[in-house]
Design an enzyme around this catalytic site. Structure first.
Site, PDB file in Angstrom:
ATOM      1  N   ASN A   7     -21.663  -6.282  24.964  1.00 17.43           N
ATOM      2  CA  ASN A   7     -22.129  -7.661  24.763  1.00 17.43           C
ATOM      3  C   ASN A   7     -23.657  -7.647  24.718  1.00 17.43           C
ATOM      4  OD1 ASN A   7     -22.875 -10.340  24.962  1.00 17.43           O
ATOM      5  ND2 ASN A   7     -21.631 -10.790  26.763  1.00 17.43           N
ATOM      6  N   ARG A  91     -19.085  -8.173  21.128  1.00 16.87           N
ATOM      7  CA  ARG A  91     -19.396  -9.590  20.938  1.00 16.87           C
ATOM      8  C   ARG A  91     -20.271  -9.700  19.686  1.00 16.87           C
ATOM      9  NH1 ARG A  91     -24.221 -12.848  23.693  1.00 16.87           N
ATOM     10  NH2 ARG A  91     -23.687 -14.920  22.956  1.00 16.87           N
ATOM     11  N   HIS A 180     -21.542 -19.101  21.862  1.00 16.41           N
ATOM     12  CA  HIS A 180     -21.030 -18.838  23.212  1.00 16.41           C
ATOM     13  C   HIS A 180     -19.552 -19.228  23.305  1.00 16.41           C
ATOM     14  CE1 HIS A 180     -25.422 -19.730  24.585  1.00 16.41           C
ATOM     15  NE2 HIS A 180     -25.267 -18.413  24.532  1.00 16.41           N
ATOM     16  N   LEU A 215     -25.638 -21.509  30.736  1.00 16.57           N
ATOM     17  CA  LEU A 215     -27.098 -21.429  30.851  1.00 16.57           C
ATOM     18  C   LEU A 215     -27.521 -19.978  31.067  1.00 16.57           C
ATOM     19  CD1 LEU A 215     -27.595 -24.488  33.280  1.00 16.57           C
ATOM     20  CD2 LEU A 215     -27.490 -24.516  30.775  1.00 16.57           C
ATOM     21  N   ARG A 247     -36.317 -20.440  22.872  1.00 12.86           N
ATOM     22  CA  ARG A 247     -35.945 -21.315  21.747  1.00 12.86           C
ATOM     23  C   ARG A 247     -36.178 -22.780  22.088  1.00 12.86           C
ATOM     24  NH1 ARG A 247     -30.127 -18.934  20.976  1.00 12.86           N
ATOM     25  NH2 ARG A 247     -30.814 -17.177  22.215  1.00 12.86           N
ATOM     26  N   ARG A 292     -35.795 -16.503  37.116  1.00 10.31           N
ATOM     27  CA  ARG A 292     -36.181 -16.094  38.477  1.00 10.31           C
ATOM     28  C   ARG A 292     -37.684 -16.268  38.646  1.00 10.31           C
ATOM     29  NH1 ARG A 292     -32.040 -11.128  38.034  1.00 10.31           N
ATOM     30  NH2 ARG A 292     -32.718 -11.416  35.903  1.00 10.31           N
ATOM     31  N   GLU A 391     -16.866 -13.098  29.564  1.00  7.59           N
ATOM     32  CA  GLU A 391     -16.700 -12.874  28.132  1.00  7.59           C
ATOM     33  C   GLU A 391     -16.102 -11.497  27.871  1.00  7.59           C
ATOM     34  OE1 GLU A 391     -20.898 -14.054  28.022  1.00  7.59           O
ATOM     35  OE2 GLU A 391     -20.510 -14.834  26.030  1.00  7.59           O
TER      36      GLU A 391
HETATM   37  P1  ADP Z   1     -28.198 -13.644  28.156  1.00 13.77           P
HETATM   38  O1  ADP Z   1     -26.821 -13.049  28.326  1.00 13.77           O
HETATM   39  O2  ADP Z   1     -28.242 -14.863  27.310  1.00 13.77           O
HETATM   40  O3  ADP Z   1     -29.259 -12.649  27.818  1.00 13.77           O
HETATM   41  P2  ADP Z   1     -27.929 -14.225  31.000  1.00 13.77           P
HETATM   42  O4  ADP Z   1     -26.672 -14.996  31.019  1.00 13.77           O
HETATM   43  O5  ADP Z   1     -27.936 -12.866  31.610  1.00 13.77           O
HETATM   44  O6  ADP Z   1     -28.614 -14.186  29.576  1.00 13.77           O
HETATM   45  O7  ADP Z   1     -29.021 -15.126  31.748  1.00 13.77           O
HETATM   46  C1  ADP Z   1     -30.327 -14.730  31.902  1.00 13.77           C
HETATM   47  C2  ADP Z   1     -30.972 -15.689  32.897  1.00 13.77           C
HETATM   48  O8  ADP Z   1     -30.170 -15.725  34.074  1.00 13.77           O
HETATM   49  C3  ADP Z   1     -32.388 -15.298  33.314  1.00 13.77           C
HETATM   50  O9  ADP Z   1     -33.269 -16.395  33.117  1.00 13.77           O
HETATM   51  C4  ADP Z   1     -32.256 -14.978  34.795  1.00 13.77           C
HETATM   52  O10 ADP Z   1     -33.306 -15.538  35.526  1.00 13.77           O
HETATM   53  C5  ADP Z   1     -30.963 -15.610  35.220  1.00 13.77           C
HETATM   54  N1  ADP Z   1     -30.275 -14.731  36.193  1.00 13.77           N
HETATM   55  C6  ADP Z   1     -29.456 -13.696  35.910  1.00 13.77           C
HETATM   56  N2  ADP Z   1     -29.010 -13.104  37.045  1.00 13.77           N
HETATM   57  C7  ADP Z   1     -29.574 -13.779  38.084  1.00 13.77           C
HETATM   58  C8  ADP Z   1     -29.518 -13.662  39.519  1.00 13.77           C
HETATM   59  N3  ADP Z   1     -28.775 -12.722  40.114  1.00 13.77           N
HETATM   60  N4  ADP Z   1     -30.217 -14.558  40.250  1.00 13.77           N
HETATM   61  C9  ADP Z   1     -30.951 -15.520  39.663  1.00 13.77           C
HETATM   62  N5  ADP Z   1     -31.056 -15.677  38.310  1.00 13.77           N
HETATM   63  C10 ADP Z   1     -30.385 -14.824  37.530  1.00 13.77           C
END
Ligand code: ADP
Length: 404
Positions: A7, A91, A180, A215, A247, A292, A391
Site C-alpha cells: 500500500n 493498492r 480511499h 484522516l 493538498r 505529530r 485496507e
Molecule cells: P498516508 O497513508 O495517507 O500516507 P497515514 O494514514 O499513515 O497517511 O497518516 C499519516 C498521518 O498520521 C501523519 O500526519 C501522522 O502524524 C499521523 N500518525 C500516524 N501514526 C501516528 C501515531 N502513532 N501517533 C500520532 N499520529 C500519527
C-alpha cells in the site's frame, strides 16, 4: 497462500504479509517519511519486536526493495525466499470508470492504470512503482490491483455530477470518483459491527447512516447509507474536499486563473502548488505535513500551527454537517487512518462543533489511540468512534479471490 499486500501512500509504504487461509498477519511494517527527512523502515514479524531501520528513502522503488530484503533476511525475516509469496495485492488509487472492481494485473491493466495517472499525480505513479519493483523481483508471482475508486461507484448521479456542461462528463468522464474506497468500505462495515456489539445489536449495517472520516496524509469523508457510499469528499482527483497534508482540498476554481496571472505560472504549475505546497503545509507557511509535528507546535502555542489546525478541523466539521443533511441524519461518526486513529486533539476539536447533533465526548476515551474505541458518552445521540482501518486485509481478500 501467503499474500504480500503493498500500500504505497504519498509518503509511506505500508506492507503486510498475510496468510490468506487464516487471515493472520505473518509480518508487517511501514516505510515512513519517504522523500522527506527522517525516513525509516519499521518491520515486525508476528509476535516479535519491531525492528527500526533508519535509512534515507528517496522513492518508493528503494522502499519496496528494503521491504523484500527485510522479509527474506536470514536472521529476522519470515521467508526463505520470495517464492513463498503466492500473490501480491497492490493498492491502486485511480481506476477512473475503467475499473469498478479489483483486477488481475496484466500489461493492459498497468497501461490502463497509467492512463489514469493524470487524475492522481501523487498516487498512481507511486503505486505503479511498487507494481514494477515487485514484478522485477518476482516475475512469476501473480499480482492484483485493488482500486480506491471502486467502492464509490455506488454514488448516485446527483452526487457524482459537477455543475458543469454535461458534455464534459460524456466526452471526458469528468465526474466525482472518490478515493480511499477500500478503507471506507472496511471501516464503515467494521464500525457498524462494533456499534452492534457495544450500542445496539438490532441495527444491521444496511440500516445505518455512517460518516467515515479517513484522516491520513490524504483525507476524505464518506457518507455511507444502507451499506453503500452515497457521497464522498474527494472528486475527479484526490485534490478535492478536506484540507490535507499538502493538498488544498476545496477552493474557488477561479483561484487557479487568478494566481496564474499574479504569479506568472502555468495552470500545471498552480495545480502542482495545490497538490504539493498547500494544505496544512501551505497554511503554516512551510514546514511539516506530519500531524505529530503540527500538534506539538499547536500545543506549544505556535500561531502558524494553530492557523493550520483550526482550518483543518473546521473543514472536517463542515463536511460532517453536509453529509448529515445528505442522509437526513447520522447514527455513527467514525474516525480512521493515521490522524483519525491517533490524534485525540483533532478528534476532540472536530467534535466541539457537533453539539447541535446531541453529541457529547468522553475525554478519557478520546485519549485512547490506535484501537477500536467509542469516544462519545453513553447518552450521546450519535455514536462517535475511532476504528483502525485495515485496507491490507481487504486487499488480501480481493487478491485471494482473483488468483485462486
Ligand atoms: P498516508 O497513508 O495517507 O500516507 P497515514 O494514514 O499513515 O497517511 O497518516 C499519516 C498521518 O498520521 C501523519 O500526519 C501522522 O502524524 C499521523 N500518525 C500516524 N501514526 C501516528 C501515531 N502513532 N501517533 C500520532 N499520529 C500519527
Amino acid at each position: 497462500m501467503n499474500i504480500l499486500v503493498i500500500n504505497c501512500g504519498s509518503s509511506s509504504l505500508k506492507f503486510q504479509l498475510i496468510n490468506s487461509e487464516n487471515e493472520e498477519t505473518i509480518a508487517k511494517g511501514i516505510c515512513e517519511r519517504i522523500g522527506i527527512t527522517g525516513s525509516q523502515l519499521i518491520y515486525a514479524a508476528a509476535g516479535k519486536d519491531k525492528i527500526i531501520t533508519e535509512k534515507p528513502m528517496d522513492d518508493h522503488l528503494i522502499a519496496t526493495k528494503m521491504v523484500l530484503s527485510a522479509l527474506t533476511d536470514p536472521v529476522n525475516g519470515v521467508l526463505k525466499s520470495l517464492n513463498e509469496i503466492g500473490a501480491v495485492g497492490h493498492r491502486l488509487v485511480h481506476g477512473g470508470e475503467k475499473f469498478n472492481k479489483s483486477a488481475l494485473i496484466t500489461e493492459d491493466v498497468i497501461r490502463a492504470t497509467e492512463e489514469c495517472n493524470e487524475l492522481a499525480p501523487l498516487h498512481n505513479p507511486a503505486n505503479l512503482t511498487g507494481v514494477l519493483a515487485c514484478r522485477e523481483l518476482m516475475p512469476e508471482t501473480p499480482m492484483v490491483g485493488v482500486f480506491d475508486t471502486a467502492f464509490h461507484q455506488s454514488m448516485p448521479e446527483k452526487a457524482y455530477l459537477y455543475g458543469i456542461p454535461y458534455e464534459y462528463y460524456e466526452m471526458y468522464k469528468v465526474r466525482r470518483y472518490g478515493f480511499h474506497g477500500t478503507s471506507h468500505a472496511y471501516v464503515s462495515r467494521h464500525s457498524a459491527e462494533y456499534y452492534q456489539a457495544k450500542v445496539d445489536n438490532s441495527r444491521p449495517f444496511e440500516d445505518l447512516k455512517i460518516i467515515v472520516c479517513h484522516l491520513g496524509n490524504g483525507a476524505s469523508v464518506t457518507a455511507v447509507k444502507n451499506g453503500r457510499s452515497i457521497d464522498t469528499s474527494m472528486g475527479l482527483t484526490p485534490l478535492e474536499g478536506l484540507i490535507m497534508g499538502t493538498r488544498s482540498g476545496d477552493i474557488d476554481p477561479a483561484i487557479i486563473e487568478f494566481l496564474s496571472h499574479k504569479e506568472n505560472k502555468t495552470i500545471e504549475e498552480i495545480t502542482a502548488v495545490l497538490n504539493k505546497k498547500s494544505g496544512v503545509v501551505g497554511l503554516q507557511g512551510g514546514g511539516s505535513s506530519d500531524f505529530r509535528d503540527i500538534t506539538s507546535d499547536y500545543l506549544a502555542g505556535k500561531p502558524e500551527a494553530a492557523r493550520a489546525m483550526k482550518a483543518y478541523v473546521y473543514r472536517i466539521a463542515k463536511y460532517i454537517g453536509a453529509y448529515t443533511a445528505a442522509m437526513n441524519g447520522v447514527d455513527i461518526i467514525c474516525f480512521t487512518a493515521g490522524i483519525g486513529e491517533n490524534n485525540s486533539i483533532v478528534r476532540g476539536e472536530v467534535c466541539e462543533y457537533l453539539g447541535y447533533l446531541g453529541i457529547t465526548i468522553d475525554n478519557a476515551a478520546n485519549d485512547i489511540k490506535g484501537e477500536d474505541i467509542i469516544i462519545s458518552t453513553a447518552d450521546s445521540k450519535v455514536t462517535v468512534m475511532s476504528v483502525p482501518t485495515d485496507e491490507e486485509l481487504m486487499i488480501a481478500r480481493d487478491t485471494r479471490a482473483l488468483v485462486m
